[in-house]
Design an enzyme around this catalytic site. Sequence first.
Site, PDB file in Angstrom:
ATOM      1  N   SER A 364      46.345  43.467  43.841  1.00  0.00           N
ATOM      2  CA  SER A 364      47.428  42.973  43.002  1.00  0.00           C
ATOM      3  C   SER A 364      46.798  42.431  42.073  1.00  0.00           C
ATOM      4  O   SER A 364      46.681  41.572  41.813  1.00  0.00           O
ATOM      5  CB  SER A 364      49.150  42.504  43.963  1.00  0.00           C
ATOM      6  OG  SER A 364      50.130  42.739  43.288  1.00  0.00           O
ATOM      7  N   ARG A 365      47.073  42.702  41.040  1.00  0.00           N
ATOM      8  CA  ARG A 365      46.056  42.075  39.266  1.00  0.00           C
ATOM      9  C   ARG A 365      47.365  41.237  39.334  1.00  0.00           C
ATOM     10  O   ARG A 365      47.003  40.355  38.659  1.00  0.00           O
ATOM     11  CB  ARG A 365      45.945  43.237  38.286  1.00  0.00           C
ATOM     12  CG  ARG A 365      45.235  43.554  39.140  1.00  0.00           C
ATOM     13  CD  ARG A 365      44.552  44.707  38.135  1.00  0.00           C
ATOM     14  NE  ARG A 365      43.491  45.983  38.682  1.00  0.00           N
ATOM     15  CZ  ARG A 365      43.699  47.221  38.233  1.00  0.00           C
ATOM     16  NH1 ARG A 365      44.546  47.540  37.262  1.00  0.00           N
ATOM     17  NH2 ARG A 365      42.929  47.842  38.866  1.00  0.00           N
ATOM     18  N   VAL A 366      48.707  41.227  39.834  1.00  0.00           N
ATOM     19  CA  VAL A 366      49.604  40.428  39.540  1.00  0.00           C
ATOM     20  C   VAL A 366      49.580  39.058  39.738  1.00  0.00           C
ATOM     21  O   VAL A 366      49.697  38.134  39.378  1.00  0.00           O
ATOM     22  CB  VAL A 366      51.282  41.038  39.376  1.00  0.00           C
ATOM     23  CG1 VAL A 366      52.442  39.994  39.066  1.00  0.00           C
ATOM     24  CG2 VAL A 366      51.248  42.077  38.533  1.00  0.00           C
TER      25      VAL A 366
END
Lengths: 538, 210
Positions: A364-366
């Site tokens: 998850s790039r967040v």
Amino acid sequence: MKFNANEIASVLQQEIEQYDNQLDVREVGTVLEVGDGIARVYGLSGLMASEMVEFPSGVQGLAFNLEENSVGIIILGDYLDIKEGDEVKALGRLLSVPVGEEVIGRVLDPLGNPIDGKGPLNTSQRRNVEEMAPGVAARQPVCEPLQTGIKAVDAMTPIGRGQRELIIGDRKTGKTAIALDAIINQRDSDVKCFYVAVGQKDSSVAGMIKALEENGAMDYTTVIVSGASTPATLQYVAPYAGTSMAEYFMLNGQHALIVYDDLSKQATAYRQLSLLMRRPPGREAYPGDVFYCHSRLLERSSKMSEELGGGSLTSLPIIETLEGEVSAYIPTNVISITDGQIYLQPDLFFSGIRPAMNAGISVSRVGGAAQIKAMKGVAGGLRLDLAAFRELEAFAQLGTELDAATQSQLDRGYRMVELLKQPQFKPVPVAEQVLVIYAGTQGHLDKVPVNEVRQWEEEFLQFARDRKSDLLAAIVSEGALSDELESQLVAALDEFNAGRGNSTPAADDAAKAAADTAADEEQPAAEEAAEETAASED
Amino acid sequence: MAETRSQQESFDSDRQQVGEVYAQALLAAASQHGVVESSLEQLESVCQDVFSELPKLRLLLDSPRIGPADKQRVLDKAFGGQMETILLNFLKVLAEHGRLDCLAAISAAYRELYNESTGRVTLQVTSASEMDQARQAQIAQQLGEKMNKTVEIELTVDPDLIGGTVIRDGDTVYDGSVANRLEQIRQQAMQRTTQQFQEMADRFSTEDDS
């Protein structure tokens, strides 16, 4: 039911009286040819891109190709009634769908017509299907978590409100199940849910709607269905239509979640239309703008700035891969568009690890911004640990002697994998997730036999709910795991483990033996050992 | 109406494109020699009168199996002396380029270019009943004043319109027919009635209950 004839007559009379004698001016063209869901029209020289047109049978269409001498129309509905030479009328407007609170709880087709037999939609508001995504100034970074209630997802690949998280995997690996659980978990939150079914079997969609109803999720969910038998045009339009309905809530400062199930079928429908329109085929025969087709759709998911109400639209696009091939055209495209992916693997699924998430390549790039502090604290290194465990496990299968440290890492890995298993339709609240993941990562489960882990979890959560509800409440209210709360949690774990008898020396040894056999040998041996443990405990 | 339909049905957008290019060239050449109107008239007469009388001539000129030299000889024999030299040369060029099959499209495009350059426009007028010449001229004059152009009218009669007229200018249709107005009233009334039923739905359901 009785109809009053006078009322109908009065309506007609009113109509005739109010009718002003205006000349009807319209832009027309003539159908040159009709094919599967498309038509080529001569004339309509003033037609604009994506403008709607109407055929004599009342069927509507969308301008798709504007060429020098003809116009390519995609037909939204039954194309069998359209004949060569028919007059086509430009409508001077774009495709729109009804939006508003009224769509909640309904099953609609991609044009916004109800198909659940619950009567018409009483909403006067409409929104264009193709809208521009909010710009940079209208957004803010993703900062609020969207709890899916799935331990593996919330701990390792957290999803924030306004994020796009791809769910990718082969057929039958539980992709839809993750999306459904995420919807069901919004029961007590203020998130409105939209499920867009593209090119799926109507039977599975019906089953899904039933599951949502049984779990009380249809009260806040809208389902947009374009099944496998609907024209490709509608399958292509469905995700945009659903997004428009969901955007209504985002723009009103509310939160929405939309699931596109699945975008690979939409890409196929788009490819069909493009090829029929004779647009040049590119890789895998998809048209050159299939990337834009997905990027402009997913870009519409966003977290609005506080000045604009702070609403959000989170999307969970689903992509089906063939034989685990993530480097195919559409999967790579959508992976690069989204803010992370949950990768589901068939071998994990069939070995009973459900959700069958591959921790190594799911990201998850967040990241931490989409987790509450407490979860961030306990699950920080979990994903990498699990990925390392998977590699170690493969190595351990070679049968080599392992040193104690490696063995304990393996043992903990087995327990974590067991702990992250979760049945469908059983979302876990975030505070409870924090408790069990803390227990797992901090070694409080090391003395529990592997095959008892799920039972341990169930009993411990029951214990926590019954006896330590203040601890759960404190985690929710504080959001973080302070030192004080942590010591309370450790005390609770010790109390529970002592009460369960896991710390007695006899059980200790048996558990260790069970774990060892589980690590070295096949599963049945471990089960036998575990049964012995259970017996000795009794 | 039926005739224009069938013409459009055999419409080919590629040929039309080619036709426009050749028509521009022909117009330029003809205007240099001051024979625009006569060449237009002759070209249209070749396409309409000659080809309808002698379909075999058209087939011969269309056929790719017959060489350009043979076609040019036929053209010379058929039209030599009667036709404007420019137009005959033009037809020979077409034969050379193997584009004689586009002649109908060229003729249509030529007419359009000519109309455009002289401020003329041809409108398709459909009326419910026959119209005498005086009435047609009156309509043409009135429309011409509005559009600032010389208007020619192609009249068709369609009794289904019930009354009024429909005027078509290219892709734009000005529909003042009774049939269209009735249809609009029907649609609006249906809309309004369903709306009223929806509003009254509550009342019906309570009646059912009681």
